[in-house]
Design an enzyme around this catalytic site. Structure first.
Site, PDB file in Angstrom:
ATOM      1  N   GLY A  36       0.841  -1.208   0.000  1.00  0.00           N
ATOM      2  CA  GLY A  36       0.000   0.000   0.000  1.00  0.00           C
ATOM      3  C   GLY A  36       0.869   1.248   0.000  1.00  0.00           C
ATOM      4  O   GLY A  36       0.679   2.164  -0.815  1.00  0.00           O
ATOM      5  N   HIS A  37       1.846   1.283   0.903  1.00  0.00           N
ATOM      6  CA  HIS A  37       2.764   2.423   0.953  1.00  0.00           C
ATOM      7  C   HIS A  37       3.532   2.544  -0.372  1.00  0.00           C
ATOM      8  O   HIS A  37       3.699   3.642  -0.906  1.00  0.00           O
ATOM      9  CB  HIS A  37       3.786   2.239   2.069  1.00  0.00           C
ATOM     10  CG  HIS A  37       3.205   2.166   3.454  1.00  0.00           C
ATOM     11  ND1 HIS A  37       3.228   1.018   4.198  1.00  0.00           N
ATOM     12  CD2 HIS A  37       2.608   3.110   4.222  1.00  0.00           C
ATOM     13  CE1 HIS A  37       2.673   1.241   5.377  1.00  0.00           C
ATOM     14  NE2 HIS A  37       2.282   2.500   5.423  1.00  0.00           N
ATOM     15  N   GLN A  61      -0.909  11.281  17.367  1.00  0.00           N
ATOM     16  CA  GLN A  61      -2.141  10.757  16.783  1.00  0.00           C
ATOM     17  C   GLN A  61      -2.596   9.457  17.444  1.00  0.00           C
ATOM     18  O   GLN A  61      -3.567   8.852  17.008  1.00  0.00           O
ATOM     19  CB  GLN A  61      -1.989  10.593  15.269  1.00  0.00           C
ATOM     20  CG  GLN A  61      -1.076   9.476  14.820  1.00  0.00           C
ATOM     21  CD  GLN A  61      -0.836   9.543  13.313  1.00  0.00           C
ATOM     22  OE1 GLN A  61      -0.205  10.462  12.796  1.00  0.00           O
ATOM     23  NE2 GLN A  61      -1.354   8.568  12.585  1.00  0.00           N
ATOM     24  N   GLY A 147      -3.150   7.521   0.857  1.00  0.00           N
ATOM     25  CA  GLY A 147      -3.969   6.365   0.502  1.00  0.00           C
ATOM     26  C   GLY A 147      -5.431   6.586   0.846  1.00  0.00           C
ATOM     27  O   GLY A 147      -5.761   7.105   1.914  1.00  0.00           O
ATOM     28  N   GLN A 153      -8.857  10.752   6.639  1.00  0.00           N
ATOM     29  CA  GLN A 153      -7.590  11.490   6.681  1.00  0.00           C
ATOM     30  C   GLN A 153      -7.402  12.312   5.396  1.00  0.00           C
ATOM     31  O   GLN A 153      -6.994  13.476   5.450  1.00  0.00           O
ATOM     32  CB  GLN A 153      -6.454  10.474   6.833  1.00  0.00           C
ATOM     33  CG  GLN A 153      -5.072  11.045   6.767  1.00  0.00           C
ATOM     34  CD  GLN A 153      -4.022  10.002   7.153  1.00  0.00           C
ATOM     35  OE1 GLN A 153      -3.894   9.669   8.326  1.00  0.00           O
ATOM     36  NE2 GLN A 153      -3.307   9.486   6.179  1.00  0.00           N
ATOM     37  N   VAL A 176      -4.805  -0.627  -1.675  1.00  0.00           N
ATOM     38  CA  VAL A 176      -4.174  -1.875  -2.107  1.00  0.00           C
ATOM     39  C   VAL A 176      -4.616  -2.982  -1.152  1.00  0.00           C
ATOM     40  O   VAL A 176      -4.564  -2.801   0.078  1.00  0.00           O
ATOM     41  CB  VAL A 176      -2.637  -1.750  -2.125  1.00  0.00           C
ATOM     42  CG1 VAL A 176      -1.991  -3.072  -2.511  1.00  0.00           C
ATOM     43  CG2 VAL A 176      -2.220  -0.641  -3.092  1.00  0.00           C
ATOM     44  N   SER A 185      -2.483  -3.226   5.725  1.00  0.00           N
ATOM     45  CA  SER A 185      -2.298  -2.309   6.840  1.00  0.00           C
ATOM     46  C   SER A 185      -1.111  -2.794   7.660  1.00  0.00           C
ATOM     47  O   SER A 185      -0.911  -4.003   7.807  1.00  0.00           O
ATOM     48  CB  SER A 185      -3.558  -2.308   7.716  1.00  0.00           C
ATOM     49  OG  SER A 185      -3.261  -1.763   8.989  1.00  0.00           O
TER      50      SER A 185
END
Ligand code: AMP
Length: 279
Positions: A36-37, A61, A147, A153, A176, A185
């Site tokens: 994903g990244h 966060q 993403g 976000q 992804v 994740s």
């Protein structure tokens, strides 16, 4: 790939990289990188001349009872992956570097910050908006890639950029997934093999809503009920929220039209996972 640990060093390197009008792309991460990244890095590489990334597990966060201490940290491996993708600049600051003692200034995106994950994770989006604003000031990117996995976000950062006149283009990239549908994740690493199967309930619940919507159902209440039912069928998964909202303002919708965001968050064991689709 040049690794910078200080703000002064990174800012200098980014300014030099942008010289001669080169377009600088930026990907912010908390590390423990996965495909994903890397998809964000590839999108940045395709659209920009130079790419910078950051790895920073941002303490502001995380809530007091959340997983800050145990969040996976795999810096060596992450560094190699980014290097292989052709990232030129990596910012990896310490917590002290990013948050000097006595810092009292925050970025809050009123209203949006209390929706979806912001409701179950008070203060989460204040931490996100603040760190992203700080990273934008350090990197000064022309474009930043986020993403769609974290859809709230994206909405919050877009609004912050608009309201505070950051000269950066925000690009949202598709989620992804693993071959069986689970959204990638860093937190999937917490799941044991049984929980890994149970976690598929999130994607299943979204697919059920999509199918009903494609079949003509437009009432949010009915669609949400069906999504919740699908999740409830997996007994060990505990629902946090299931909502259908407008993707910009994150307001719940009653009549679901094309483009609406269907978002789910649920606990599998103690691991909180999120997923979403846009209809
Ligand atoms: P994180 O390291 O979790 O803060 O994520 C860094 C960036 O990667 C954020 O913009 C995320 O939305 C994005 N991202 C995380 N997981 C995925 C995924 N499965 N597909 C696409 N982007 C992702």
């Amino acid at each position: 790939m040049r690794i910078c640990n200080t703000i002064v060093d990174m800012r200098g390197a980014c300014r030099a990289a942008r010289s001669g009008g080169k377009r600088l792309g930026f990907v912010a991460t908390m590390g423990a990188l996965h495909e994903g990244h890397l998809s964000l890095v590839r999108a940045a590489k395709a659209a920009c001349d130079v790419v910078a990334a950051s790895i920073f597990v941002n303490p502001t966060q995380f809530g007091p009872t959340e997983d800050l201490a145990k969040y996976p940290r795999t810096f060596e491996r992450d560094q190699q992956l980014l290097e292989k993708e052709g990232v030129e600049l990596l910012f990896a600051p310490s917590v002290e570097e990013m948050y000097p003692a006595k810092a009292v200034t925050w970025v809050t995106v009123d209203g949006l910050s209390d929706r979806l994950d912001g409701r179950s994770r008070p203060g989460h989006f204040r931490g996100v908006a603040t760190v992203v604003a700080k990273l934008f000031h350090v990197v000064e990117p022309d474009a930043a890639f986020f993403g769609q996995k974290d859809a709230a976000q994206v909405a919050i950062i877009r609004r912050m950029v608009r309201d505070l006149n950051f000269p950066v283009e925000i690009v949202a990239c598709p989620i992804v997934r693993e071959p069986d549908g689970l959204a990638m994740s860093s937190r999937n690493a917490y799941l044991d093999s049984q929980q890994r199967k149970q976690a598929l309930a999130l994607h299943r619940s979204l697919m059920r809503v999509k199918k009903m919507w494609e079949g003509g159902q437009r009432a949010a209440e009915k669609l949400v009920t069906a999504g919740c039912e699908e999740l409830a069928a997996e007994k060990s998964v505990r629902l946090d929220y299931f909502e259908i909202v407008d993707p910009d303002g994150l307001d719940p919708v009653r009549n679901v039209s094309k483009g609406a965001l269907v978002a789910v968050a649920a606990f599998v064991g103690t691991t909180r996972l999120i997923d979403n689709i846009q209809l």
